[in-house]
Enzyme design. Sequence first.
Site, PDB file in Angstrom:
ATOM      1  N   ASP A 472      30.323 101.217  29.844  1.00  0.00           N
ATOM      2  CA  ASP A 472      29.689 102.463  29.429  1.00  0.00           C
ATOM      3  C   ASP A 472      30.773 103.541  29.511  1.00  0.00           C
ATOM      4  O   ASP A 472      31.763 103.362  30.220  1.00  0.00           O
ATOM      5  CB  ASP A 472      28.530 102.778  30.378  1.00  0.00           C
ATOM      6  CG  ASP A 472      27.781 104.033  29.970  1.00  0.00           C
ATOM      7  OD1 ASP A 472      27.667 104.283  28.768  1.00  0.00           O
ATOM      8  OD2 ASP A 472      27.323 104.769  30.865  1.00  0.00           O
ATOM      9  N   THR A 474      30.418 107.526  29.675  1.00  0.00           N
ATOM     10  CA  THR A 474      30.203 108.653  30.577  1.00  0.00           C
ATOM     11  C   THR A 474      29.825 108.171  31.972  1.00  0.00           C
ATOM     12  O   THR A 474      28.875 107.413  32.141  1.00  0.00           O
ATOM     13  CB  THR A 474      29.085 109.566  30.019  1.00  0.00           C
ATOM     14  OG1 THR A 474      29.398 109.886  28.666  1.00  0.00           O
ATOM     15  CG2 THR A 474      28.976 110.832  30.836  1.00  0.00           C
ATOM     16  N   ASP A 834      26.719 102.739  34.799  1.00  0.00           N
ATOM     17  CA  ASP A 834      26.247 103.538  35.936  1.00  0.00           C
ATOM     18  C   ASP A 834      24.785 103.274  36.261  1.00  0.00           C
ATOM     19  O   ASP A 834      24.221 103.892  37.157  1.00  0.00           O
ATOM     20  CB  ASP A 834      26.469 105.033  35.673  1.00  0.00           C
ATOM     21  CG  ASP A 834      25.789 105.500  34.390  1.00  0.00           C
ATOM     22  OD1 ASP A 834      25.071 104.688  33.785  1.00  0.00           O
ATOM     23  OD2 ASP A 834      25.984 106.663  33.999  1.00  0.00           O
ATOM     24  N   ALA A 836      22.068 103.922  34.568  1.00  0.00           N
ATOM     25  CA  ALA A 836      21.053 104.811  34.010  1.00  0.00           C
ATOM     26  C   ALA A 836      20.358 104.201  32.799  1.00  0.00           C
ATOM     27  O   ALA A 836      19.150 104.023  32.788  1.00  0.00           O
ATOM     28  CB  ALA A 836      21.683 106.148  33.632  1.00  0.00           C
TER      29      ALA A 836
END
Length: 1103
Positions: A472, A474, A834, A836
Site C-alpha cells: 500500500d 500511504t 496499514d 485500513a
Amino acid sequence: MEKEDLKIVNKGLEDEMELSGYRLCRWKLVLVGLGGLCTGSFLFLLLYWMPEWCVKATCTRTTVRDADVALLRSTDEFKRWFRARIRIMLAPGKDPYDNLASQITSPQRRYFTLHSTKYFWNDSIQNFEVLKGLEDLSMTCSSVHSKHSAGLNKNQQEYRRFFFGLNEIDVKVPSLFKLLIKEVLNPFYIFQLFSVILWCTDEYYYYAMAIVVMSVISIATSLYTIKKQYVMLHDMVAAHSTVRVTVYRGENETEEALSTDLVPGDVIVIPSNGIVMPCDAVLICGTCIVNESMLTGESVPVTKTDLPNPQRDKKGGDGDEIYSTEEHKRHTLFCGTNVIQTRYYTGEMVKAVVVRTGFSTAKGQLIRSILYPKPTDFKLYRDAYLFLLCLVAVASVVFVYSLVMKIINQEPVKEIIVKSLDIITITVPPALPAAMTAGIVYAQRRLKKVGIFSISPQRINICGQLNLVCFDKTGTLTEDGLDMWGIQRAEDGRFHHSEEKADDKSLVTTKFVSCMATCHSLTKIEGQLSGDPLDLKMFEATGWILVEATEEETAHHDRIELTYVKPPNQLLPPPVISPEQDMASYMIGIVRQFSFSSALQRMSVVVRQIGERRMDAYLKGAPEVVASLCKKETVPEDFAEVLEDYTKQGFRVIALAHRRLESKLTFHKVQNINRDQIEKNMDFLGLIIMQNKLKTETPGVLEDLRRANIRTVMVTGDNMLTAISVARDCGMIQPQDRVIIADALPPKDGQAAKITWHYADKPSKLSNKPTKLEVSYHFAMSGKSFAVITEHFQDLLQKLVLHGTVFARMAPDQKTQLVETLESVDYFVGMCGDGANDCGALKRAHAGISLSELEASVASPFTSTTPSITCVPNLIREGRAALITSFCVFKFMALYSIIQCLSVALLYSIRSNLGDFQFLFIDMAIILLIVFTMSLNSAWKELVARRPPSGLVSGPLLFSVLTQILICLGFQIMWYCNTLKQSSYCFQEPKERIMNDVNTTLFFVSSFQYLIVAIIFSKGKPFRQPSYKNCKDEPFSEGIDMFGTKCLSWLCCRQKKVPKARYMHLAQELSVDPDWPPKPKSTTEAKPAPHPDDCSYQIEAVS
C-alpha cells in the site's frame, strides 16, 4: 447417484461446498461394528479419520430432501470432506419473515449445523440455505424505513429466534478431556502407541518408556497451547458479547433487554454515551461516531449517518436500491465496533434496525475464519507425505528381507512377526513432528525480537518462497500524515497562482476556504478534534474553529445545524455593525454530510450560513472525479496539465467544488435527498496540494528486494500519476524504465470494450538508452481499468499483471482480486499494508503483513509493531532460514531412520539386534540433540537473488539423499564384512545376541554416520548463518546437489527446461512476441469469440 441429487451450498462464496444425502443403513452399521471388533477398533479409527469412508460405510445414498446424514466436500483446491447429522425442528411456521398470524400448522424444518452455521432446507429452491438476516429479503433502502422501522413485538421476536437462535458468538472452550481424545487419536500418536506395545513385547522397556515420556510432554504442550488459544479467543469475544440494550417496540415504547435476545428486524436505541455493538444494524435515525478498529484496523473514528429514504424525496424515487451491508457500510453499525457518541435531533432517538446476529455478523464471520481456518497449501507439506511414503516403501523392502531371513533361520513365529514389524516402526522416527516444528518455533522467537508477531506460524515457511510483494502507498511506503504544501484557487475558468497558506485574512470570505472548513468528517471527542488525518490537516490549515452544538442549541437553531464552524476573531475584517452580529454572519452550520466513499472517490456536505435562507453544497475528492461533476466553463482549460505537473512531482492533489442550492430545498428535503441530486452542476473552486513524504527506509528496503529478484508492486487508492511518481522516487520503477498506462473503457453504444495504451513519459526521455534496458517496462492502471480488463480481457489480464507495477485508485475488493490474479500465475504473494483498507488482501495473500497493532491484526497472519516496511525483508529472511531448516531436518530424519533400518537389517542376518540402551542413546543423546541444535542457525544477514527449493521431491535433493544412503550402506556392509572376517570373531548363541562384535561395530559406525549426515545436511549461507559444524563441510553438500543437478540434466539428454511456474512460462512466450509490449497510442479491442458458449475473447490491436 444422479447429478440432480448433488447440491451446491454457499454457491460462489469462499466456503462453497458440494452436498449429497445419505440415510443410515442398519445392516451396514452391524457390519462396521463387527469389523471394528475384529480389527481391535482400528476400523473405527480409520472411519474417524476419513469422514467420506465413514458415511459411505454406514449409510446408503438417497435424495438430499430425505437424507438423515449430509456429506459435504469443499470445492476449493483442498477438497476437504465434512459430515453432518440432519435434524428436525418443530417451528410455528416455515418462513421466519412471515406474519405469525398467517401460520396455520406447525411444519417441520430440516436443518444441519456445520462450522457454527445452520443450514435450513428450502422447498422452493430444493436445497439447504443459510439464513443470514434481513438481507435475505433483498429489501430496498425505502422498505427498511417503511416496513422495518417500527420494530417487532414479543411474539414475532420469539418466533424468529426459533430460526436465528440466540444473538451470541459462542466460542466454546473444549474440556481438556475432549482435547486430549482429539489429540491422542492423531494418526501419528496411534502409530506411536502401536510401536510402544511392540517394543514392550520385545522387552525394550526403557526405550518404550522414554518415547512415552516424550509423547506425553508433546501432547501436554500441544494441549496447553490449544487451550490457551481457545481461552484467549473466548475472552476476546465474551468481553462485550452480552450487554443490556434498549429495544424499540413502536409508538415510542421501549424496553430493556439482553443483547442475546435480539433477532433480525428488532429496532434498538443507541444510547448517547455509546455502546459496543452486539449485532450488525443499519441506522435509520440519527448519527453515530464509531471506532471500527476491531474490523478495519483504522484507529480514526468514522461518522455513520442514517440510511437515506428515497421515497421521501420526489426526485430520489428512482434511486431506491437494494440494501447491502457492504454497499451501505457508511450507514451500518457492525458488531464489535465501539459507538463512541451519538448525535440526534431534539425529541428523537438514535435508532438502528438489527440486520444480522450471531455468527452471521461481520465479527462472527471473522471469528469463524479463526476457528475454522483453511489448511495451509504449501508444496513442502504435500511432499512431506510423499517422502514418508517413500520411507515406508524402503521399509517394506527391508521388512520382506528380514521376514525371509527370520524364516531361513527358523526362528519362532512370534519372533518373526515382532522383529519384522519392528523394522516398520524404525522407519517413521518418533521425534519427527517435534523436529519439523523446531525450526519454525525458533524463527517465531527471532521474529518476536524484531517486533513481528504471527498468529499462523506455519506460514513462516511459506514466507521463504515469496517472490512478489504488494505494498500500500500511504502510511506504508510514505509517511502516514500529509503536509499542506499549498493551494491553487480557480475563478472564472482560470487558475490563480499557487498560494502557500489558506489562513490569510483576504481568503476568509472565499468559497474555497469555506469548503476547506466544512467539507470533512471531523468531530470532537472529549474536546479534541478527531477524524481522518487528511481532513485534520486541511481544517487546521484554515485556522477555523469547530463547534458542536448541545441539545438546547440544536433546538434553538430549529434542528438544523448540529455542527458549525467559524473563523477566529483575528482573521475577521473590522466589524461593520456590531461584533456579535458580524461574527454570526461568518458562522457556517453543517446540515447534511455525505461521507467519503472509496468507490465514488469523493465526499460532500450541505451547509447553511447563519442568517441565510438558501443552502450551499461543497464537494471534495479526486480531481478527475470532481472535474467531471462541475460545469465545463468553470473548469480551467489547463486543468489536466496543471494536475499532471503536480502529480508527477509526487504531490497528492484534492479538488474542491461548490454549488448554490435552490431555495425550495428545505431542511427536511435535504435530509432525505440522494447525494447524486446534490453532486452535480458544481462550480470548480481549485486544488489543494498535499505533500506525502517517503519514509526514510523505503528506498533501501525496495532496493534490497530488487537485488533479491523479488518483484514489488504498488496498490493504492491515490492518483495514478502520483503513484507513478512515488514508484520512481522509491526505486520501484528504475529511471530508465518505461511506464505504459493501460486505460480501459467498458462497452458503450454497441462498441466493444477497449484498452488505449499510452506512455507516461515522453519518448525523448527514453532515447539514447542502451538497447538492453528497453525491455524493462511497467504497466500502470487505475481501478476502473482493472475492473474492465478483469471482465472483458481475461486473456490479457495475466500478461498485464506479469509486468504490472502501479495499480492506482484501487477499491479494497479490487486489491483482493489483484492478489488472487497474481497467485493464479503461480507467484508467491506477500501483502504489506496499514490494515485500513487492506484486510481482504492481507488475508488472501500467502503472507499478509499488517503494520497496524490493533485488533484487525487477527485478519492478518503477521503483524509488525513497527510501522515500517523493514519488517518485509526480515520476514522473508527468517522464512527462508526456517524453510531450509525444515529441509535439513527432514533429510536428516529420513537418513537417520534409513541408517538405523540398515543397521538392524544387517544384524538380523546374524540373529542379532541393537540393545535397549543403544536405541535410547541414539534417539536421545544423538538425534534430539542434533535436531534442536541444527534448528538454532539464524537467518543470513542479507537477501540473495535465489530462493530455496519449494518441495522435498526435487532432483538435486533426492539425488543428495540417495547418494548418502548408498554411501552409508557401503560403509556399513564394508565394516560388517570386515568384522565377520576377523579371526577373533565367533558366532554367539541367540540368547546373547546383542553383545557381539558386529553389533558394537555397526553401532559405532552408524553413530558416526548420524553425525556426518547432520554436518553435511546442515547448510549455512546463503539462507542461514553458518555454524562451526557446517561451515567447512557445506561445500561438500553444495557439491553433491550441483553434481546431482548435472547428472539429472545429462540423464534427461539436456532437454530445454520448461518452466514450472505459470508466470515464467508467460514471460517466455512474451519474450518472443513481436507485438508485446503494446505500441504507444495504440488501441486493443475485445471481440467475442465465434462460439457464444465460449467466454474467451479475441484481442485485436488497432493503431
